[in-house]
Structures are given as C-alpha cells and as structure tokens.
Write a protein that holds these residues in place. Structure first.
Motif, PDB file in Angstrom:
ATOM      1  N   GLN A 183       0.820  -1.197   0.000  1.00 43.40           N
ATOM      2  CA  GLN A 183       0.000   0.000   0.000  1.00 43.40           C
ATOM      3  C   GLN A 183       0.856   1.250   0.000  1.00 43.40           C
ATOM      4  N   VAL A 184       0.309   2.289  -0.590  1.00 39.15           N
ATOM      5  CA  VAL A 184       0.970   3.582  -0.629  1.00 39.15           C
ATOM      6  C   VAL A 184       0.040   4.609  -0.002  1.00 39.15           C
ATOM      7  N   GLN A 185       0.584   5.427   0.848  1.00 41.27           N
ATOM      8  CA  GLN A 185      -0.195   6.501   1.452  1.00 41.27           C
ATOM      9  C   GLN A 185       0.336   7.840   0.945  1.00 41.27           C
ATOM     10  N   LEU A 186      -0.581   8.662   0.481  1.00 43.78           N
ATOM     11  CA  LEU A 186      -0.238   9.980  -0.027  1.00 43.78           C
ATOM     12  C   LEU A 186      -1.039  11.017   0.743  1.00 43.78           C
ATOM     13  N   VAL A 187      -0.375  12.029   1.217  1.00 51.24           N
ATOM     14  CA  VAL A 187      -1.051  13.074   1.989  1.00 51.24           C
ATOM     15  C   VAL A 187      -0.654  14.431   1.423  1.00 51.24           C
ATOM     16  N   GLU A 188      -1.646  15.141   0.899  1.00 49.56           N
ATOM     17  CA  GLU A 188      -1.412  16.475   0.364  1.00 49.56           C
ATOM     18  C   GLU A 188      -1.579  17.532   1.446  1.00 49.56           C
ATOM     19  N   SER A 189      -0.907  18.638   1.253  1.00 48.43           N
ATOM     20  CA  SER A 189      -1.056  19.782   2.141  1.00 48.43           C
ATOM     21  C   SER A 189      -0.691  21.048   1.373  1.00 48.43           C
ATOM     22  N   GLY A 190      -1.044  22.193   1.956  1.00 44.03           N
ATOM     23  CA  GLY A 190      -0.652  23.462   1.363  1.00 44.03           C
ATOM     24  C   GLY A 190      -1.757  24.193   0.639  1.00 44.03           C
ATOM     25  N   GLY A 191      -2.931  23.583   0.532  1.00 43.81           N
ATOM     26  CA  GLY A 191      -4.033  24.276  -0.120  1.00 43.81           C
ATOM     27  C   GLY A 191      -4.547  25.423   0.735  1.00 43.81           C
ATOM     28  N   GLY A 192      -5.427  26.215   0.148  1.00 42.58           N
ATOM     29  CA  GLY A 192      -5.995  27.333   0.883  1.00 42.58           C
ATOM     30  C   GLY A 192      -6.667  28.325  -0.032  1.00 42.58           C
ATOM     31  N   LEU A 193      -6.942  29.488   0.533  1.00 42.01           N
ATOM     32  CA  LEU A 193      -7.590  30.573  -0.201  1.00 42.01           C
ATOM     33  C   LEU A 193      -6.541  31.612  -0.571  1.00 42.01           C
ATOM     34  N   VAL A 194      -6.535  31.997  -1.825  1.00 43.60           N
ATOM     35  CA  VAL A 194      -5.551  32.983  -2.293  1.00 43.60           C
ATOM     36  C   VAL A 194      -6.221  33.886  -3.324  1.00 43.60           C
ATOM     37  N   GLN A 195      -5.758  35.102  -3.407  1.00 42.21           N
ATOM     38  CA  GLN A 195      -6.294  36.023  -4.414  1.00 42.21           C
ATOM     39  C   GLN A 195      -5.707  35.718  -5.780  1.00 42.21           C
ATOM     40  N   ALA A 196      -6.459  36.081  -6.798  1.00 41.55           N
ATOM     41  CA  ALA A 196      -5.968  35.918  -8.164  1.00 41.55           C
ATOM     42  C   ALA A 196      -4.629  36.636  -8.316  1.00 41.55           C
ATOM     43  N   GLY A 197      -3.703  35.978  -8.999  1.00 39.03           N
ATOM     44  CA  GLY A 197      -2.363  36.524  -9.160  1.00 39.03           C
ATOM     45  C   GLY A 197      -1.394  36.062  -8.096  1.00 39.03           C
ATOM     46  N   GLY A 198      -1.906  35.445  -7.059  1.00 37.97           N
ATOM     47  CA  GLY A 198      -1.080  34.977  -5.965  1.00 37.97           C
ATOM     48  C   GLY A 198      -0.460  33.618  -6.231  1.00 37.97           C
ATOM     49  N   SER A 199       0.186  33.086  -5.196  1.00 36.38           N
ATOM     50  CA  SER A 199       0.902  31.820  -5.311  1.00 36.38           C
ATOM     51  C   SER A 199       0.576  30.896  -4.146  1.00 36.38           C
ATOM     52  N   LEU A 200       0.695  29.617  -4.410  1.00 39.79           N
ATOM     53  CA  LEU A 200       0.592  28.586  -3.387  1.00 39.79           C
ATOM     54  C   LEU A 200       1.563  27.473  -3.729  1.00 39.79           C
ATOM     55  N   ARG A 201       2.012  26.768  -2.702  1.00 39.90           N
ATOM     56  CA  ARG A 201       2.858  25.603  -2.910  1.00 39.90           C
ATOM     57  C   ARG A 201       2.196  24.404  -2.248  1.00 39.90           C
ATOM     58  N   LEU A 202       1.840  23.439  -3.066  1.00 35.29           N
ATOM     59  CA  LEU A 202       1.278  22.202  -2.556  1.00 35.29           C
ATOM     60  C   LEU A 202       2.389  21.193  -2.313  1.00 35.29           C
ATOM     61  N   SER A 203       2.205  20.402  -1.265  1.00 31.13           N
ATOM     62  CA  SER A 203       3.150  19.344  -0.954  1.00 31.13           C
ATOM     63  C   SER A 203       2.414  18.020  -0.872  1.00 31.13           C
ATOM     64  N   CYS A 204       3.122  16.959  -1.196  1.00 32.64           N
ATOM     65  CA  CYS A 204       2.551  15.617  -1.084  1.00 32.64           C
ATOM     66  C   CYS A 204       3.606  14.719  -0.453  1.00 32.64           C
ATOM     67  N   SER A 205       3.229  14.137   0.670  1.00 34.74           N
ATOM     68  CA  SER A 205       4.113  13.214   1.374  1.00 34.74           C
ATOM     69  C   SER A 205       3.714  11.786   1.025  1.00 34.74           C
ATOM     70  N   ALA A 206       4.706  10.963   0.683  1.00 39.34           N
ATOM     71  CA  ALA A 206       4.435   9.596   0.274  1.00 39.34           C
ATOM     72  C   ALA A 206       5.104   8.603   1.211  1.00 39.34           C
ATOM     73  N   SER A 207       4.432   7.492   1.420  1.00 41.82           N
ATOM     74  CA  SER A 207       5.010   6.419   2.223  1.00 41.82           C
ATOM     75  C   SER A 207       4.441   5.097   1.750  1.00 41.82           C
ATOM     76  N   GLY A 208       5.149   4.023   2.049  1.00 37.41           N
ATOM     77  CA  GLY A 208       4.604   2.702   1.795  1.00 37.41           C
ATOM     78  C   GLY A 208       5.278   1.906   0.696  1.00 37.41           C
ATOM     79  N   ARG A 209       6.039   2.532  -0.177  1.00 35.10           N
ATOM     80  CA  ARG A 209       6.789   1.781  -1.177  1.00 35.10           C
ATOM     81  C   ARG A 209       7.974   2.637  -1.594  1.00 35.10           C
ATOM     82  N   THR A 210       8.770   2.126  -2.478  1.00 38.38           N
ATOM     83  CA  THR A 210       9.965   2.844  -2.918  1.00 38.38           C
ATOM     84  C   THR A 210       9.562   4.055  -3.754  1.00 38.38           C
ATOM     85  N   PHE A 211       9.470   5.174  -3.081  1.00 33.35           N
ATOM     86  CA  PHE A 211       8.969   6.402  -3.707  1.00 33.35           C
ATOM     87  C   PHE A 211       9.753   6.766  -4.948  1.00 33.35           C
TER      88      PHE A 211
END
Length: 124
Positions: free
Chosen positions: A1-29
């Motif tokens: 099994q592989v577990q993936l967990v995203e983070s970093g979402g949110g509310l931002v104004q147009a023209g802005g920036s966000l960085r999403l992250s995804c953490s993986a575990s459970g197999r040879t990433f």
C-alpha cells in the motif's frame, strides 16, 4: 500500500501563489512517477502535472504551463506543486497520485494510488 497526503491548499487572491506538498510512504517512492490532478465542482478530474521518477522530466497541462512547477525530493519522499499567477479557474481540489511506472503520464489511469486531496480556492 501507498499513502499519499497532500497539504498546502488554501484561499488565495488571483495573481497569488501557493505551494502544494505531497508526502508519500509505503513503497519505494523514488522508483515511480508522481502526478498532480485537480477536480473542480461538478467537473471531471483533470491532469495538471507529472514528474519522472528521478525528476529528469516533467509534463504539464497546457492550462498551467509556465505558471506551475512540479518538483520532487526523493530523499524526503515528497513531491511539490508550485503554483504562481493563480487564476479563478484554478480553483479545485488538487490530488497527488503515484504512478504505475517511472514514466510521467497525463492519463489518470496510469496512476494507482491517490491522496485525499487539498482544496485550492482562488478569489477573483
């Protein structure tokens, strides 16, 4: 099994920036491609970006090309999506996915593990 967990979402104004992250575990990433997809309310899930197992190549949807950057850190089992110049139409739930092979594809059928998603809302 592989577990993936995203983070970093949110509310931002147009023209802005966000960085999403995804953490993986459970197999040879580091052996597999990783992808990002998104799904807006009432619409199908669409490809956003993908990256080869070694980070050597990336693939982007035309709608995000030049604005989004996908990267990975195999030492940390992490994949990232840097999103700049965000638009209202980028609003969606963003999903991280682990590929069946080391090659990045745009088709969701080439990915067999999915995270739970993180909401990105861009206000205009």
């Amino acid at each position: 099994q592989v577990q993936l967990v995203e983070s970093g979402g949110g509310l931002v104004q147009a023209g802005g920036s966000l960085r999403l992250s995804c953490s993986a575990s459970g197999r040879t990433f580091s052996s597999y491609a990783m992808g990002w997809f998104r799904q807006a309310p009432g619409k199908e899930r669409l490809f956003v970006a993908a990256i080869k197992w070694n980070g050597g190549s990336t693939l982007y949807a035309d709608s995000v090309k030049g604005r989004f950057t996908c990267s990975r850190d195999n030492a940390k089992n992490m994949v990232y999506l840097e999103m700049n110049s965000l638009k209202a139409e980028d609003t969606a739930v963003y999903y991280c996915a682990a590929g069946r092979t080391e090659i990045p594809y745009a088709s969701q059928y080439e990915y067999n593990y999915w995270g739970q998603g993180t909401q990105v809302t861009v206000s205009s």
